[in-house]
Scaffold this motif. Structure first.
Motif, PDB file in Angstrom:
ATOM      1  N   GLU A 103       0.813  -0.914  -0.103  1.00  0.00           N
ATOM      2  CA  GLU A 103      -0.235  -0.175   0.080  1.00  0.00           C
ATOM      3  C   GLU A 103       0.705   1.185   0.289  1.00  0.00           C
ATOM      4  O   GLU A 103       2.076   0.830   0.707  1.00  0.00           O
ATOM      5  CB  GLU A 103      -0.407   0.065   1.186  1.00  0.00           C
ATOM      6  N   ILE A 104       0.562   2.527  -0.668  1.00  0.00           N
ATOM      7  CA  ILE A 104       1.515   3.586  -0.820  1.00  0.00           C
ATOM      8  C   ILE A 104       0.624   4.879  -0.226  1.00  0.00           C
ATOM      9  O   ILE A 104      -0.326   5.309  -0.131  1.00  0.00           O
ATOM     10  CB  ILE A 104       1.324   4.286  -2.346  1.00  0.00           C
ATOM     11  N   LEU A 105       1.597   4.750   1.102  1.00  0.00           N
ATOM     12  CA  LEU A 105       1.198   5.334   2.289  1.00  0.00           C
ATOM     13  C   LEU A 105       1.489   6.646   2.130  1.00  0.00           C
ATOM     14  O   LEU A 105       2.749   7.687   1.723  1.00  0.00           O
ATOM     15  CB  LEU A 105       1.543   4.799   3.848  1.00  0.00           C
ATOM     16  N   PRO A 106       0.618   7.732   2.221  1.00  0.00           N
ATOM     17  CA  PRO A 106       1.559   9.531   2.064  1.00  0.00           C
ATOM     18  C   PRO A 106       2.130   9.650   3.561  1.00  0.00           C
ATOM     19  O   PRO A 106       2.254   8.747   4.754  1.00  0.00           O
ATOM     20  CB  PRO A 106       0.132  10.074   2.439  1.00  0.00           C
ATOM     21  N   GLY A 107       3.194  10.388   2.968  1.00  0.00           N
ATOM     22  CA  GLY A 107       3.963  10.757   4.213  1.00  0.00           C
ATOM     23  C   GLY A 107       5.750  11.814   3.949  1.00  0.00           C
ATOM     24  O   GLY A 107       5.667  11.780   2.582  1.00  0.00           O
ATOM     25  N   THR A 108       6.838  10.856   4.635  1.00  0.00           N
ATOM     26  CA  THR A 108       7.771  11.696   4.270  1.00  0.00           C
ATOM     27  C   THR A 108       8.794  10.639   4.976  1.00  0.00           C
ATOM     28  O   THR A 108       8.397  10.095   5.827  1.00  0.00           O
ATOM     29  CB  THR A 108       7.579  13.602   5.480  1.00  0.00           C
ATOM     30  N   SER A 109       9.954  11.566   4.021  1.00  0.00           N
ATOM     31  CA  SER A 109      11.544  10.381   4.859  1.00  0.00           C
ATOM     32  C   SER A 109      12.481  10.950   4.421  1.00  0.00           C
ATOM     33  O   SER A 109      12.392  11.936   3.465  1.00  0.00           O
ATOM     34  CB  SER A 109      11.343   9.249   3.662  1.00  0.00           C
ATOM     35  N   ALA A 110      14.066  11.118   4.900  1.00  0.00           N
ATOM     36  CA  ALA A 110      15.425  11.324   5.102  1.00  0.00           C
ATOM     37  C   ALA A 110      15.855  10.424   5.768  1.00  0.00           C
ATOM     38  O   ALA A 110      15.817   9.893   6.582  1.00  0.00           O
ATOM     39  CB  ALA A 110      14.589  13.105   5.387  1.00  0.00           C
ATOM     40  N   PRO A 111      16.903  10.375   5.386  1.00  0.00           N
ATOM     41  CA  PRO A 111      18.136   9.585   5.805  1.00  0.00           C
ATOM     42  C   PRO A 111      18.282  10.367   7.027  1.00  0.00           C
ATOM     43  O   PRO A 111      18.171  10.981   7.379  1.00  0.00           O
ATOM     44  CB  PRO A 111      19.553   9.847   5.055  1.00  0.00           C
ATOM     45  N   ALA A 112      18.059   9.157   8.248  1.00  0.00           N
ATOM     46  CA  ALA A 112      19.005   8.856   9.575  1.00  0.00           C
ATOM     47  C   ALA A 112      20.452   9.451   9.326  1.00  0.00           C
ATOM     48  O   ALA A 112      20.520   9.897  10.527  1.00  0.00           O
ATOM     49  CB  ALA A 112      18.928   8.232  10.185  1.00  0.00           C
ATOM     50  N   ARG A 113      21.485   9.475   8.595  1.00  0.00           N
ATOM     51  CA  ARG A 113      22.660  10.181   8.132  1.00  0.00           C
ATOM     52  C   ARG A 113      23.272  10.605   7.328  1.00  0.00           C
ATOM     53  O   ARG A 113      22.421   9.898   5.748  1.00  0.00           O
ATOM     54  CB  ARG A 113      23.410   8.681   8.384  1.00  0.00           C
ATOM     55  N   PRO A 114      24.064  11.559   7.184  1.00  0.00           N
ATOM     56  CA  PRO A 114      24.421  12.187   6.280  1.00  0.00           C
ATOM     57  C   PRO A 114      25.330  11.863   4.626  1.00  0.00           C
ATOM     58  O   PRO A 114      24.954  12.194   3.721  1.00  0.00           O
ATOM     59  CB  PRO A 114      25.155  13.083   6.430  1.00  0.00           C
ATOM     60  N   ILE A 115      26.239  10.938   5.529  1.00  0.00           N
ATOM     61  CA  ILE A 115      26.926   9.581   4.521  1.00  0.00           C
ATOM     62  C   ILE A 115      27.354   8.789   4.026  1.00  0.00           C
ATOM     63  O   ILE A 115      26.879   7.626   5.894  1.00  0.00           O
ATOM     64  CB  ILE A 115      28.727  10.669   4.942  1.00  0.00           C
ATOM     65  N   ARG A 116      26.679   8.268   3.495  1.00  0.00           N
ATOM     66  CA  ARG A 116      26.022   6.332   3.467  1.00  0.00           C
ATOM     67  C   ARG A 116      26.981   5.624   2.339  1.00  0.00           C
ATOM     68  O   ARG A 116      26.430   6.429   1.240  1.00  0.00           O
ATOM     69  CB  ARG A 116      24.633   6.187   3.656  1.00  0.00           C
ATOM     70  N   MET A 117      28.160   5.634   1.874  1.00  0.00           N
ATOM     71  CA  MET A 117      29.050   5.087   1.668  1.00  0.00           C
ATOM     72  C   MET A 117      29.391   3.385   1.377  1.00  0.00           C
ATOM     73  O   MET A 117      29.218   2.582   1.855  1.00  0.00           O
ATOM     74  CB  MET A 117      30.146   5.813   1.279  1.00  0.00           C
ATOM     75  N   LEU A 118      29.868   3.283   0.188  1.00  0.00           N
ATOM     76  CA  LEU A 118      30.611   1.716   0.118  1.00  0.00           C
ATOM     77  C   LEU A 118      32.208   2.140  -0.708  1.00  0.00           C
ATOM     78  O   LEU A 118      32.511   3.004  -0.998  1.00  0.00           O
ATOM     79  CB  LEU A 118      29.847   1.132  -1.395  1.00  0.00           C
ATOM     80  N   ASP A 119      32.604   0.558   0.172  1.00  0.00           N
ATOM     81  CA  ASP A 119      34.260   1.076  -0.170  1.00  0.00           C
ATOM     82  C   ASP A 119      33.953  -0.083  -1.297  1.00  0.00           C
ATOM     83  O   ASP A 119      35.469  -0.898  -0.044  1.00  0.00           O
ATOM     84  CB  ASP A 119      34.876   1.892   1.314  1.00  0.00           C
ATOM     85  N   PRO A 120      34.432  -0.429  -2.076  1.00  0.00           N
ATOM     86  CA  PRO A 120      34.485  -1.456  -1.797  1.00  0.00           C
ATOM     87  C   PRO A 120      36.120  -2.507  -2.563  1.00  0.00           C
ATOM     88  O   PRO A 120      36.742  -3.975  -3.176  1.00  0.00           O
ATOM     89  CB  PRO A 120      34.450  -2.391  -3.587  1.00  0.00           C
ATOM     90  N   TRP A 121      37.747  -1.862  -2.102  1.00  0.00           N
ATOM     91  CA  TRP A 121      38.747  -2.425  -2.658  1.00  0.00           C
ATOM     92  C   TRP A 121      39.351  -2.276  -3.284  1.00  0.00           C
ATOM     93  O   TRP A 121      39.717  -3.450  -3.803  1.00  0.00           O
ATOM     94  CB  TRP A 121      38.672  -2.934  -1.403  1.00  0.00           C
TER      95      TRP A 121
END
Length: 206
Positions: A103-121
């Motif tokens: 079900e598609i529900l109205p609302g807002t969303s925002a990330p909890a952390r400013p940096i979200r990254m991968l480091d694959p080496w």
């Protein structure tokens, strides 16, 4: 099966809401345009029927560089609003819910952390330290490369809310020592531009 799509391989459904028949909006940022592109392609793959009138999904790009988005109803239509990167995250969230029949529900969303990254080496010679699934696609024959797989990777990162990627190994050696000298400036800018279309920043280990 095209495995480059991974979880973005949308399957047709016969229970889509009526507002999937018409998309309205004209985002101007790179990420906003990517959001519109993903939305149109996603709806097509899900089997949405094009309609000339009636309910719609409207994309409204707001100012700023945030990553939040808001879903709200307007009669039988649905409005998705937010800055460019927020629109992109909202579109992927919406497509995921439609694909799962949620079900598609109205609302807002925002990330909890400013940096979200991968480091694959990834190493400059194309190998990956502790990598068990093939060679790097950021490097080939000692040089950085940008191609269709780079865009696939950016889409996959954005679809789960990641906004950064470090392209080289934390143990910097060999040709990777040249990444900060300007020798591969053109190649790195090309990778950065491709990742940036999906709100993903390019990082380099020094």
């Amino acid at each position: 099966m095209d495995y480059s799509l991974l979880w973005l391989d949308w399957k047709k459904r016969d229970d889509l809401p009526p507002w999937t028949g018409r998309i309205v909006g004209d985002p101007v940022s790179l990420q906003g345009k990517a959001a519109m592109r993903e939305l149109r392609e996603g709806f097509r793959e899900l089997g949405a029927a094009d309609t000339a009138g009636g309910p719609c999904l409207r994309l409204e790009e707001t100012s700023g560089d945030g990553e939040n988005f808001c879903l709200r109803r307007e009669g039988e239509s649905l409005i998705l609003s937010g800055p460019g990167r927020g629109l992109l995250y909202g579109v992927f969230a919406l497509l995921r819910q439609l694909a799962l029949g949620e079900e598609i529900l109205p609302g807002t969303s925002a990330p909890a952390r400013p940096i979200r990254m991968l480091d694959p080496w990834d190493n400059a010679d194309g190998s990956i330290e502790r990598g068990y699934a093939g060679a790097s696609f950021f490097f080939s024959e000692g040089k950085p490369v940008c191609n269709a797989r780079t865009r696939d990777y950016a889409r996959l990162l954005a679809s789960v809310g990641l906004n950064g990627c470090c392209v080289n190994n934390v143990n910097v050696k060999g040709e990777a020592l040249e990444l900060l000298t300007g020798k591969y400036d053109r190649e790195l800018r090309e990778i950065g531009k491709t990742l940036g279309e999906y709100g993903v920043s390019l990082w380099i280990c020094v």
